[in-house]
Motif scaffolding. Sequence first.
Motif, mmCIF file in Angstrom:
data_model
loop_
_atom_site.group_PDB
_atom_site.id
_atom_site.type_symbol
_atom_site.label_atom_id
_atom_site.label_comp_id
_atom_site.label_asym_id
_atom_site.label_seq_id
_atom_site.Cartn_x
_atom_site.Cartn_y
_atom_site.Cartn_z
ATOM 1 N N TYR A 265 -4.114 -9.730 -0.166
ATOM 2 C CA TYR A 265 -3.265 -8.714 0.454
ATOM 3 C C TYR A 265 -3.912 -8.301 1.775
ATOM 4 C CZ TYR A 265 -1.272 -8.263 -4.248
ATOM 5 O OH TYR A 265 -0.677 -8.505 -5.464
ATOM 6 N N CYS B 199 -4.923 3.902 5.780
ATOM 7 C CA CYS B 199 -3.735 3.221 5.249
ATOM 8 C C CYS B 199 -2.669 4.247 4.912
ATOM 9 C CB CYS B 199 -4.098 2.425 3.995
ATOM 10 S SG CYS B 199 -2.711 1.510 3.263
ATOM 11 N N GLU C 273 -0.534 -4.112 -2.688
ATOM 12 C CA GLU C 273 -1.877 -3.597 -2.959
ATOM 13 C C GLU C 273 -2.290 -3.879 -4.409
ATOM 14 O OE1 GLU C 273 -3.200 -2.121 -0.022
ATOM 15 O OE2 GLU C 273 -1.262 -2.865 0.640
ATOM 16 N N ILE D 227 -2.925 4.445 -6.508
ATOM 17 C CA ILE D 227 -3.680 4.390 -5.257
ATOM 18 C C ILE D 227 -3.923 5.807 -4.791
ATOM 19 C CG2 ILE D 227 -3.644 3.592 -2.851
ATOM 20 C CD1 ILE D 227 -1.783 1.368 -3.712
#
Length: 499
Positions: A206, A230, A248, A470
């Motif tokens: 990725y 990000c 991700e 995440i």
Amino acid sequence: MGGFFGVVSTKKCVTDLFYGTDYQSHLGTKRGGMATYSEDGGFFRSIHNLESSYFRTRFEDELDKFKGNSGIGIISDTDAQPLLMNSHLGRFALVTVAKINNMEEIAEKLLNENMVLSEFSSGKINQTELVGLLIIRGKTFVDGIEKVFKTIKGSCSILLLTEDGIIAARDSWGRTPIVLGKRDDAMAATSESSSFPNLGYETTYYLGPGEVVRLRPDGFEQLRKPNSGCQICSFLWIYYGFPTSSYEGKTVETVRYETGRIMGEEDKTEVDVVGGIPDSGIGMAIGYSAGHNSPYFRGISKYTPTWPRSFMPVNQETRNLVAKMKLIPNEAMIRGKRCLFCDDSIVRGTQLRNNAKKMKELGAKEVHMRIACPPLVHSCPFVNFSASKSDLELIARRVIMDLEQGNEKATLLDEANSVQSVEVPMERLQAYTKTGSPEYKKMVAEIARRLNLDSLKFSKLETIVDAIGIDKSRICTHCFDGSSAYTLETRNDETPKLF
């Protein structure tokens, strides 16, 4: 939003390119295009309008014209692509998945420097052409891509088909993904990893935010290291993504299921059956059914052979018609039941209002809605997640405006463009986006009333973050809470510079 696919192989690549690009069709709206390169014949490109047809039907009769072992393809919801360019960097073809908010400013600067901008049938600036002109200002491809990152406001991911492989560059903030796949005889790059399995590719990497790599048949080399920051779009998991795609390393369907499961466990509403609004509400509904311990049913089915996603047509009236015609309710399963439906989001509310009305007409005893994301309060300045042109097209924002004015009269959904906008201070907006606050409860209750629902609940922002898995700092949730507004103008406190 749009999606792209690129492949570099040891053999003719057109089959992989054709089907790999077709697997992006759920992401785009307007144009489809492919370009290939061969040492003997050079570059060949074709672009077709997809507004009245599908990608495969447009391209399958001309596949023999695409020669060579490397190629890129795009399903675009913006401009005609790929573009072919020749410069001091060499010849190349270019596709982008982008939303550039300062196009006019960039175009004016280029024209003042005697650059030429093509006139396209749409009569609008082609943002991919702007990206190409910025790239060729660089000393190298990487230097040119750096200029793109430093110049644009918005987002931009890029595939460059060169005479020496494919260069892939992910958006500087990572708002849109690029995934690499490997096969014994080829490397591929794509927006959607769901394009890999049936073509025999294994997901291997990725790209990070701002990372640039060059693909050749035997592997890839890193040309630019990723940025530390990000802000990948959370709507990829909630709505845009195909169920089998991963971003991700987090699979879309897993996130949707987990979002529903968490909501189902927390919700004490008594219902008879749980169903999903096809397609993106189904994964959540299955999870909700498990978490709530209520049976899953298919009270609504989508007629899949011909109807696209309802955000695709440009005209709102046509979008409403598509939304109505593609979903077919099953009266026998609905009548007399307390029905709970899961859906990805509420934008304007028109579709949901009509669906709820239809369910009641077919005999549903109750109609409850559970939404996979928090209320949409801000329009998106980074990717084209909906056709909304202003915040007032978002039902949550209109309700907030009315509540702040003490207006008890509901703003009609179909009159959003004619409503006089009233500025609501950011601190007041934030009060409505805080789950459980008095303002939040009042807003949700009013939306439910306007949509004729027996109950309405939205996922908490914390639920979305937990389901994705995440850190919140790496996920863009701007449309829910306005939290990424600072990245419109700056990145690490550096104001974008025009060249």
